[in-house]
Design a protein around this motif. Structure first.
Motif, mmCIF file in Angstrom:
data_model
loop_
_atom_site.group_PDB
_atom_site.id
_atom_site.type_symbol
_atom_site.label_atom_id
_atom_site.label_comp_id
_atom_site.label_asym_id
_atom_site.label_seq_id
_atom_site.Cartn_x
_atom_site.Cartn_y
_atom_site.Cartn_z
ATOM 1 N N THR A 52 -13.665 -41.702 -0.879
ATOM 2 C CA THR A 52 -13.246 -42.974 -1.475
ATOM 3 C C THR A 52 -12.689 -43.936 -0.424
ATOM 4 O OG1 THR A 52 -11.054 -42.082 -1.949
ATOM 5 C CG2 THR A 52 -12.710 -41.886 -3.701
ATOM 6 N N GLN A 53 -12.823 -43.595 0.848
ATOM 7 C CA GLN A 53 -12.281 -44.409 1.945
ATOM 8 C C GLN A 53 -12.917 -45.800 1.946
ATOM 9 O OE1 GLN A 53 -9.875 -43.441 4.286
ATOM 10 N NE2 GLN A 53 -9.938 -45.617 4.758
ATOM 11 N N SER A 54 -12.082 -46.815 1.983
ATOM 12 C CA SER A 54 -12.569 -48.197 2.022
ATOM 13 C C SER A 54 -13.186 -48.515 3.381
ATOM 14 C CB SER A 54 -11.429 -49.175 1.758
ATOM 15 O OG SER A 54 -10.941 -49.002 0.450
ATOM 16 N N ALA A 55 -14.141 -49.429 3.371
ATOM 17 C CA ALA A 55 -14.779 -49.924 4.592
ATOM 18 C C ALA A 55 -15.421 -51.270 4.262
ATOM 19 C CB ALA A 55 -15.829 -48.934 5.089
ATOM 20 N N PRO A 56 -15.563 -52.158 5.243
ATOM 21 C CA PRO A 56 -16.166 -53.466 4.990
ATOM 22 C C PRO A 56 -17.578 -53.345 4.400
ATOM 23 C CG PRO A 56 -15.180 -53.404 7.167
ATOM 24 C CD PRO A 56 -15.145 -52.001 6.640
ATOM 25 N N GLY A 57 -17.787 -53.990 3.268
ATOM 26 C CA GLY A 57 -19.090 -53.981 2.610
ATOM 27 C C GLY A 57 -19.340 -52.793 1.704
ATOM 28 N N ALA A 58 -18.474 -51.789 1.755
ATOM 29 C CA ALA A 58 -18.638 -50.615 0.883
ATOM 30 C C ALA A 58 -18.259 -50.995 -0.538
ATOM 31 C CB ALA A 58 -17.760 -49.463 1.364
ATOM 32 N N VAL A 59 -18.970 -50.433 -1.496
ATOM 33 C CA VAL A 59 -18.689 -50.721 -2.903
ATOM 34 C C VAL A 59 -18.411 -49.427 -3.657
ATOM 35 C CG1 VAL A 59 -20.056 -52.849 -2.945
ATOM 36 C CG2 VAL A 59 -21.146 -50.687 -3.513
ATOM 37 N N SER A 60 -17.528 -49.505 -4.635
ATOM 38 C CA SER A 60 -17.228 -48.353 -5.486
ATOM 39 C C SER A 60 -18.378 -48.122 -6.445
ATOM 40 C CB SER A 60 -15.933 -48.587 -6.269
ATOM 41 O OG SER A 60 -14.842 -48.649 -5.391
ATOM 42 N N THR A 61 -18.686 -46.849 -6.664
ATOM 43 C CA THR A 61 -19.797 -46.507 -7.551
ATOM 44 C C THR A 61 -19.353 -45.824 -8.835
ATOM 45 O OG1 THR A 61 -20.117 -44.396 -6.427
ATOM 46 C CG2 THR A 61 -21.419 -46.284 -5.624
ATOM 47 N N ASN A 62 -18.054 -45.508 -8.928
ATOM 48 C CA ASN A 62 -17.569 -44.878 -10.157
ATOM 49 C C ASN A 62 -16.084 -45.170 -10.350
ATOM 50 O OD1 ASN A 62 -16.082 -43.029 -8.577
ATOM 51 N ND2 ASN A 62 -17.677 -41.461 -8.707
ATOM 52 N N SER A 63 -15.526 -44.654 -11.420
ATOM 53 C CA SER A 63 -14.121 -44.929 -11.755
ATOM 54 C C SER A 63 -13.137 -44.244 -10.803
ATOM 55 C CB SER A 63 -13.830 -44.497 -13.195
ATOM 56 O OG SER A 63 -14.026 -43.096 -13.325
ATOM 57 N N HIS A 64 -13.609 -43.291 -10.005
ATOM 58 C CA HIS A 64 -12.745 -42.614 -9.036
ATOM 59 C C HIS A 64 -12.668 -43.384 -7.719
ATOM 60 C CE1 HIS A 64 -12.441 -39.141 -11.637
ATOM 61 N NE2 HIS A 64 -13.752 -39.162 -11.769
ATOM 62 N N GLY A 65 -13.499 -44.397 -7.561
ATOM 63 C CA GLY A 65 -13.496 -45.187 -6.334
ATOM 64 C C GLY A 65 -14.373 -44.637 -5.233
ATOM 65 N N VAL A 66 -15.272 -43.686 -5.553
ATOM 66 C CA VAL A 66 -16.205 -43.169 -4.557
ATOM 67 C C VAL A 66 -17.049 -44.336 -4.054
ATOM 68 C CG1 VAL A 66 -18.172 -41.639 -4.178
ATOM 69 C CG2 VAL A 66 -16.224 -40.858 -5.542
ATOM 70 N N LYS A 67 -17.275 -44.362 -2.743
ATOM 71 C CA LYS A 67 -17.939 -45.502 -2.122
ATOM 72 C C LYS A 67 -19.404 -45.250 -1.798
ATOM 73 C CE LYS A 67 -14.146 -47.988 -1.730
ATOM 74 N NZ LYS A 67 -13.422 -47.691 -2.943
ATOM 75 N N SER A 68 -20.140 -46.353 -1.813
ATOM 76 C CA SER A 68 -21.480 -46.420 -1.253
ATOM 77 C C SER A 68 -21.336 -47.282 -0.010
ATOM 78 C CB SER A 68 -22.451 -47.057 -2.250
ATOM 79 O OG SER A 68 -23.745 -47.107 -1.700
ATOM 80 N N TYR A 69 -21.738 -46.732 1.149
ATOM 81 C CA TYR A 69 -21.557 -47.426 2.420
ATOM 82 C C TYR A 69 -22.819 -48.160 2.841
ATOM 83 C CZ TYR A 69 -17.248 -44.803 2.493
ATOM 84 O OH TYR A 69 -16.018 -44.293 2.165
ATOM 85 N N VAL A 70 -22.694 -48.987 3.858
ATOM 86 C CA VAL A 70 -23.818 -49.814 4.302
ATOM 87 C C VAL A 70 -24.662 -49.131 5.373
ATOM 88 C CG1 VAL A 70 -22.650 -51.966 3.670
ATOM 89 C CG2 VAL A 70 -22.432 -51.086 6.012
ATOM 90 N N SER A 71 -24.172 -48.031 5.958
ATOM 91 C CA SER A 71 -24.931 -47.331 7.000
ATOM 92 C C SER A 71 -24.408 -45.902 7.148
ATOM 93 C CB SER A 71 -24.784 -48.050 8.344
ATOM 94 O OG SER A 71 -23.448 -47.909 8.828
ATOM 95 N N TRP A 72 -25.197 -45.076 7.829
ATOM 96 C CA TRP A 72 -24.765 -43.717 8.129
ATOM 97 C C TRP A 72 -23.508 -43.738 8.996
ATOM 98 C CZ3 TRP A 72 -25.933 -39.848 5.343
ATOM 99 C CH2 TRP A 72 -27.182 -39.712 4.753
ATOM 100 N N ASP A 73 -23.495 -44.610 10.011
ATOM 101 C CA ASP A 73 -22.321 -44.679 10.890
ATOM 102 C C ASP A 73 -21.057 -45.001 10.102
ATOM 103 O OD1 ASP A 73 -23.732 -44.021 13.171
ATOM 104 O OD2 ASP A 73 -23.997 -46.099 13.815
#
Length: 195
Positions: A52-73
């Protein structure tokens, strides 16, 4: 653009964490990824462990705040940042030893991460239940001894109630590595002390 498989992602993460890139650590991380379902089996792109770690451009995908990131890095960086934030010392300690996938997955299921059950090698690791114990608990012995034999590091694979006495079943597969042999010798000594 780099692409990863569950195995190559695990290897990369281990390298970034500065822990052994051992087969046991890779096996544990692949099993953990499968339990979480990130990237390959859900919308949490570049996030196999569903952090659930925040990062620029990352978006939450569920109510727990799990993120979808913009790249593997970005996803790897977020996962490293999460694992090293001070809440996951048990996981990092098991990874630093690098000799027991069971220790790693047990540490994961007992941590605040959120993964509560991981299947590994035909067994399911759950902090509240070990296969065949009916909820007796399981994991890795932190500190204990029986008959003067140090049990630290042994996997608790089951427990049986017999005449009001709880008998704990300790187990470890036999192997060729010195660490596995040492643990197996402990298990054999305990079996001899208890029987």
């Amino acid at each position: 653009m780099t692409t990863y498989t569950p195995t190559t992602w695990a290897q990369k993460l281990l390298g970034l964490l500065g822990v052994p890139v051992s087969q046991t650590n890779v096996d544990a991380l692949v099993a953990w990824q499968k339990a979480e379902g990130g990237h390959w089996n859900n919308p949490d792109r570049y996030n196999p462990l569903n952090t659930t770690q925040s990062a620029p451009g990352a978006v939450s995908t569920n109510s727990h705040g799990v993120k979808s990131y913009v790249s593997w890095d970005q996803g790897l960086t977020a996962t490293v940042k999460t694992l090293t934030n001070g809440l996951y010392g048990g996981i990092l300690d098991a990874l630093k030893r690098g000799d027991s996938a069971e220790s790693v997955v047990s540490a994961v299921t007992r941590s605040p991460w959120g993964t509560k059950s991981i299947s590994l090698g035909g067994s399911t690791y759950n902090p509240k239940e070990v296969p065949g114990t009916g909820g007796a608990g399981g994991g890795i012995v932190q500190t204990a001894s029986i008959g003067g034999v140090d049990l630290t590091g042994l996997a608790v694979t089951g427990a049986v109630l017999l005449g009001g006495v709880v008998l704990v079943v300790l187990g470890m597969w036999r192997g060729t590595s010195p660490a596995r042999q040492a643990v197996q010798e402990k298990a054999d000594a305990v079996a001899g002390a208890v029987v």
